[in-house]
Design an enzyme around this catalytic site. Structure first.
Site, PDB file in Angstrom:
ATOM      1  CG  HIS A 137      27.633  -6.410  19.159  1.00 53.22           C
ATOM      2  ND1 HIS A 137      28.877  -5.836  19.142  1.00 53.22           N
ATOM      3  CD2 HIS A 137      27.814  -7.685  19.607  1.00 53.22           C
ATOM      4  CE1 HIS A 137      29.768  -6.722  19.557  1.00 53.22           C
ATOM      5  NE2 HIS A 137      29.156  -7.851  19.847  1.00 53.22           N
ATOM      6  CG  ASP A 214      25.619  -5.753  13.242  1.00 56.15           C
ATOM      7  OD1 ASP A 214      25.953  -6.815  12.693  1.00 56.15           O
ATOM      8  OD2 ASP A 214      25.873  -5.498  14.432  1.00 56.15           O
ATOM      9  CD  GLN A 217      24.825 -13.179  16.034  1.00 51.50           C
ATOM     10  OE1 GLN A 217      24.530 -14.323  15.678  1.00 51.50           O
ATOM     11  NE2 GLN A 217      25.884 -12.925  16.778  1.00 51.50           N
ATOM     12  CE  LYS A 240      29.563 -12.485  15.450  1.00 54.75           C
ATOM     13  NZ  LYS A 240      29.788 -12.926  16.822  1.00 54.75           N
ATOM     14  CB  CYS A 378      29.074  -7.309  23.015  1.00 54.38           C
ATOM     15  SG  CYS A 378      30.655  -7.992  23.441  1.00 54.38           S
TER      16      CYS A 378
HETATM   17  N1  PMP Z   1      27.169  -7.239  15.683  1.00 52.96           N
HETATM   18  C1  PMP Z   1      26.523  -8.311  16.170  1.00 52.96           C
HETATM   19  C2  PMP Z   1      25.025  -8.336  16.095  1.00 52.96           C
HETATM   20  C3  PMP Z   1      27.241  -9.361  16.725  1.00 52.96           C
HETATM   21  O1  PMP Z   1      26.598 -10.416  17.215  1.00 52.96           O
HETATM   22  C4  PMP Z   1      28.656  -9.297  16.774  1.00 52.96           C
HETATM   23  C5  PMP Z   1      29.477 -10.406  17.402  1.00 52.96           C
HETATM   24  N2  PMP Z   1      28.974 -10.909  18.591  1.00 52.96           N
HETATM   25  C6  PMP Z   1      29.282  -8.162  16.241  1.00 52.96           C
HETATM   26  C7  PMP Z   1      28.511  -7.171  15.706  1.00 52.96           C
HETATM   27  C8  PMP Z   1      30.767  -8.017  16.240  1.00 52.96           C
HETATM   28  O2  PMP Z   1      31.333  -8.985  15.425  1.00 52.96           O
HETATM   29  P1  PMP Z   1      32.913  -9.196  15.408  1.00 52.96           P
HETATM   30  O3  PMP Z   1      33.334  -9.377  16.841  1.00 52.96           O
HETATM   31  O4  PMP Z   1      33.089 -10.438  14.592  1.00 52.96           O
HETATM   32  O5  PMP Z   1      33.505  -7.999  14.775  1.00 52.96           O
END
Ligand code: PMP
Length: 420
Positions: A137, A214, A217, A240, A378
């Protein structure tokens, strides 16, 4: 009420039916969108909140609201107790060794920025390397890019195959004495791939390199044990995982956190301040400057307790079955291509339809009451890797059903019929 549903449901029904019953805990899912029953398949972006989380936040504001850590009065002590209680809940949830290793942050993005700017700035020097994967991401790319640019270091990338699986042999070659830290998605938000992170952590550790995972997910879909994974940092977002926005967690190994400088500074992160010198607070407060999202923390605690009662192993099995069903049904639709076909996947189904832009798919699905996400998620380098501008992405939670998948597939067929 939730307690009663879970307990009374248990003896009579199997795990799958029990999870489907829990759909009723989510008031938002009862609504109609564009005259159709809502089918919510955008869980990777954010998940819906059970009544118990909503009630807990409301009760906090009605009965306990106060600033934490500083007050000696009744309400401040109650709020502090509630917030610090959640730290203990999170410790147990991740199986971390100590609550000092649980840092509350705004979300995964802030957690990774904290590590990049605190650990990275100290340990990454000229000609060093930071190693990430091809499916990260943006929040696990850009902070490292900034640190690398500042320090004169290089960002290296672990490649993946056409199925969306990391090439572990290539990873091994990329681990060198120059590598100062590895950052990896536990589960990819764009492809659904579950990476072999335990093995990859061990490979980095064999060379003395720390690893950040990270887990944005992963945490909503599987049991995560940071001591079993043996990772050095683990990040996730409350929103999430059926909790509120504005709160997330960074787990960090105590010995590393202790040696790291503060990321943000101000109130709460200090022991004492003079104009000449400031002495920082102990862990975890050293990394928690300013008034945090207290209501968010309390809501996150309720979400984790709820999820733990449901049983993450049962959720994992249920969602695996759902994903297999969805993959088989959607693949059978002519012109549909699934993007991300790794052997190990969780809860994410990215796809394209030949000749139709993903945004048009999303717009027509919305008219059918089906909420999916379209775009680059993203993760633009993933799109570049597959040579596509965007995908349509259906992402599941335990409250989704095979009937939801049937509506999705029928709606995609309708898109093809309408747009040709
Ligand atoms: N890493 C991953 C794999 C994600 O899916 C996301 C959110 N789509 C993020 C980081 C960022 O999370 P946040 O916007 O809640 O900080």
């Amino acid at each position: 009420m939730i307690e009663a549903t879970l307990n009374t449901a248990q003896p009579q029904v199997d795990g799958k039916a029990r999870l489907e019953l829990c759909r009723h805990h989510f008031p938002l899912l009862r609504q109609r969108v564009n005259g159709k029953p809502l089918v919510y398949l955008d869980n990777a972006a954010t998940s819906q909140k059970p009544q118990v989380v909503i009630d807990t936040i409301m009760r906090y504001y009605m009965e306990e609201n106060s600033n934490i850590h500083r007050g000696v009065h009744y309400l401040s002590e109650k709020a502090t107790e509630a917030y610090e209680g959640v730290r203990a809940t999170v410790r147990q949830f991740l199986n971390a060794g100590d609550t000092r290793e649980i840092i509350f942050v705004r979300g995964t993005t802030e957690a990774i920025n904290l590590v990049a700017h605190s650990y990275g700035r100290v340990h990454v020097g000229k000609d060093d390397e930071v190693l990430i994967s091809a499916m990260e991401h943006h929040s696990n790319i850009v902070p490292w890019q900034i640190v690398c640019e500042e320090r004169g270091a290089r960002l290296r990338v672990i490649p993946m195959n056409d199925a969306g699986e990391l090439l572990v042999e290539e990873y091994e070659k990329l681990l060198t004495p120059r590598t100062k830290i590895v950052g990896l998605a536990h589960v990819s938000n764009a492809l659904g791939t579950v990476n072999p992170v335990k093995t990859m952590v061990a490979m980095a550790h064999a060379r003395g390199i720390p690893v950040l995972l990270d887990g944005a997910q992963a945490v909503p879909h599987m049991r995560v044990d940071v001591r079993d994974l043996d990772c050095d940092f683990y990040a996730f977002s409350g929103h999430k995982v059926f909790g509120p926005t504005g709160i997330g967690v960074l787990y960090g190994r105590e010995s590393l956190l202790n040696a790291m400088p503060p990321y943000q500074s101000g109130g709460d992160m200090i022991k004492w301040v003079t104009f000449e010198k400031t002495v920082y607070n102990d862990l975890p407060y050293k990394f928690e400057a300013g008034t945090p999202s207290i209501a968010g923390g309390v809501g996150l605690g309720a979400a984790i307790e709820y999820l733990t009662k449901l049983d993450l192993d049962a959720i994992g099995l249920y969602e695996h079955d759902l994903l297999q069903y969805a993959t088989a049904r959607l693949s059978a639709v002519p012109r549909v291509r699934i993007v991300g076909t790794a052997r190990e996947k969780a809860a994410v189904l990215s796809f394209t339809v030949e000749g139709i832009h993903p945004h048009d798919i999303g717009t027509i699905l919305d008219l059918e009451g089906v909420a999916i996400r379209t775009g680059h998620h993203c993760a633009q380098p993933v799109m570049q890797r597959f040579g596509i501008p965007a995908t349509a992405r259906a992402s599941f939670a335990f409250y989704n059903t095979k009937e939801d998948v049937d509506v999705l597939v029928k709606s995609v067929e309708k898109v093809i019929e309408v747009l040709g």
